[in-house]
Design a protein around this motif. Structure first.
Motif, PDB file in Angstrom:
ATOM      1  N   ALA A  35      42.311  39.108  44.347  1.00  0.00           N
ATOM      2  CA  ALA A  35      41.131  38.574  44.347  1.00  0.00           C
ATOM      3  C   ALA A  35      40.342  38.382  45.442  1.00  0.00           C
ATOM      4  O   ALA A  35      39.175  38.452  45.280  1.00  0.00           O
ATOM      5  CB  ALA A  35      41.444  37.167  43.677  1.00  0.00           C
ATOM      6  N   ALA A  36      41.001  38.389  46.664  1.00  0.00           N
ATOM      7  CA  ALA A  36      40.115  38.405  47.882  1.00  0.00           C
ATOM      8  C   ALA A  36      39.399  39.481  48.126  1.00  0.00           C
ATOM      9  O   ALA A  36      38.274  39.687  48.679  1.00  0.00           O
ATOM     10  CB  ALA A  36      41.032  37.872  49.055  1.00  0.00           C
ATOM     11  N   SER A  37      40.091  40.800  47.702  1.00  0.00           N
ATOM     12  CA  SER A  37      39.593  42.137  48.014  1.00  0.00           C
ATOM     13  C   SER A  37      38.170  42.293  47.321  1.00  0.00           C
ATOM     14  O   SER A  37      37.352  42.978  47.699  1.00  0.00           O
ATOM     15  CB  SER A  37      40.473  42.988  47.626  1.00  0.00           C
ATOM     16  OG  SER A  37      40.701  43.326  46.272  1.00  0.00           O
ATOM     17  N   VAL A  38      37.930  41.669  46.392  1.00  0.00           N
ATOM     18  CA  VAL A  38      36.862  41.991  45.594  1.00  0.00           C
ATOM     19  C   VAL A  38      35.534  41.091  46.385  1.00  0.00           C
ATOM     20  O   VAL A  38      34.372  41.638  46.139  1.00  0.00           O
ATOM     21  CB  VAL A  38      36.837  40.864  44.063  1.00  0.00           C
ATOM     22  CG1 VAL A  38      35.551  40.672  43.411  1.00  0.00           C
ATOM     23  CG2 VAL A  38      38.039  41.388  43.380  1.00  0.00           C
ATOM     24  N   GLY A  43      30.784  39.814  51.037  1.00  0.00           N
ATOM     25  CA  GLY A  43      30.696  39.006  52.236  1.00  0.00           C
ATOM     26  C   GLY A  43      31.352  39.489  53.431  1.00  0.00           C
ATOM     27  O   GLY A  43      31.344  38.836  54.120  1.00  0.00           O
ATOM     28  N   GLY A  44      31.993  40.631  53.152  1.00  0.00           N
ATOM     29  CA  GLY A  44      32.803  41.282  54.326  1.00  0.00           C
ATOM     30  C   GLY A  44      34.215  40.704  54.553  1.00  0.00           C
ATOM     31  O   GLY A  44      34.443  39.894  53.612  1.00  0.00           O
ATOM     32  N   ALA A  48      36.520  37.539  52.650  1.00  0.00           N
ATOM     33  CA  ALA A  48      37.804  38.213  51.989  1.00  0.00           C
ATOM     34  C   ALA A  48      39.050  37.357  52.631  1.00  0.00           C
ATOM     35  O   ALA A  48      39.908  37.097  51.796  1.00  0.00           O
ATOM     36  CB  ALA A  48      37.887  39.544  52.147  1.00  0.00           C
ATOM     37  N   LEU A  49      39.207  37.298  54.049  1.00  0.00           N
ATOM     38  CA  LEU A  49      40.100  36.468  54.639  1.00  0.00           C
ATOM     39  C   LEU A  49      40.248  34.971  54.216  1.00  0.00           C
ATOM     40  O   LEU A  49      41.248  34.650  54.096  1.00  0.00           O
ATOM     41  CB  LEU A  49      40.245  36.947  56.006  1.00  0.00           C
ATOM     42  CG  LEU A  49      40.455  38.132  56.509  1.00  0.00           C
ATOM     43  CD1 LEU A  49      40.435  38.205  58.001  1.00  0.00           C
ATOM     44  CD2 LEU A  49      42.014  38.461  56.085  1.00  0.00           C
ATOM     45  N   ALA A  50      38.954  34.407  54.142  1.00  0.00           N
ATOM     46  CA  ALA A  50      38.865  33.042  53.895  1.00  0.00           C
ATOM     47  C   ALA A  50      39.296  33.009  52.338  1.00  0.00           C
ATOM     48  O   ALA A  50      40.057  31.865  52.122  1.00  0.00           O
ATOM     49  CB  ALA A  50      37.552  32.524  54.128  1.00  0.00           C
TER      50      ALA A  50
END
Length: 165
Positions: A35-38, A43-44, A48-50
């Protein structure tokens, strides 16, 4: 003058151990990563890490709450069975950490209580002598007295023949 101690097996401590499920935690991490990789194109990497941290944190909290719910249900079942006269020898958790599950050891056989520990989709499963049943954990918690009574009849009163007068 001494206080009378409850008569229980010395192996039974009266508590249900915690049982975190590594499989559920792994699923949370993998799902959060996907989900974060999307977010990378939009947003860069910082976004993605957040997103990954927020999703993993939420998933871990959901698992801990689900495990606590299942543990409270298991504790309630064991407490009601013991109060009704059932002999509880011990309650142990799954030794390998790969399941949210407890084994209630009784002289009549082992009862396995566990399920999917992830709120809001937590499911309770109870298995005895190869026969199992699954239900929503919230429903089981709301109807704990009825559930405990029906399971007590199956586990502790099976094979008891009524005496004729």
């Amino acid at each position: 003058m001494q206080l009378e101690q409850p008569t229980q097996d010395p192996d039974w401590s009266g508590t249900i151990p915690s049982a975190l499920d590594v499989r559920v935690l792994g699923l949370v991490v993998v799902t959060a990563g996907l989900a974060a990789s999307v977010n990378i194109p939009y947003g860069g990497v910082p976004v993605a890490l957040a997103a990954f941290v927020v999703l993993v944190g939420g998933g871990v909290v959901g698992h801990v709450l689900g495990e606590r719910k299942l543990r409270r249900i298991t504790d309630g079942l064991v407490e009601r069975w013991a109060a009704a006269g059932g002999q509880i020898d011990d309650v142990t958790r799954s030794a390998d950490g790969m399941r949210t599950e407890w084994t209630v050891h009784t002289p009549d056989g082992d009862v396995t209580v566990g399920g999917v520990a992830l709120v809001p989709i937590a499911q309770l499963s109870v298995e005895w002598q190869g026969v199992g049943d699954t239900m929503d954990a919230s429903e089981a918690a709301a109807n704990l007295d009825t559930l405990a009574d029906s399971l007590y009849e199956e586990v502790f009163e099976i094979g008891v023949t009524p005496q004729r007068a």
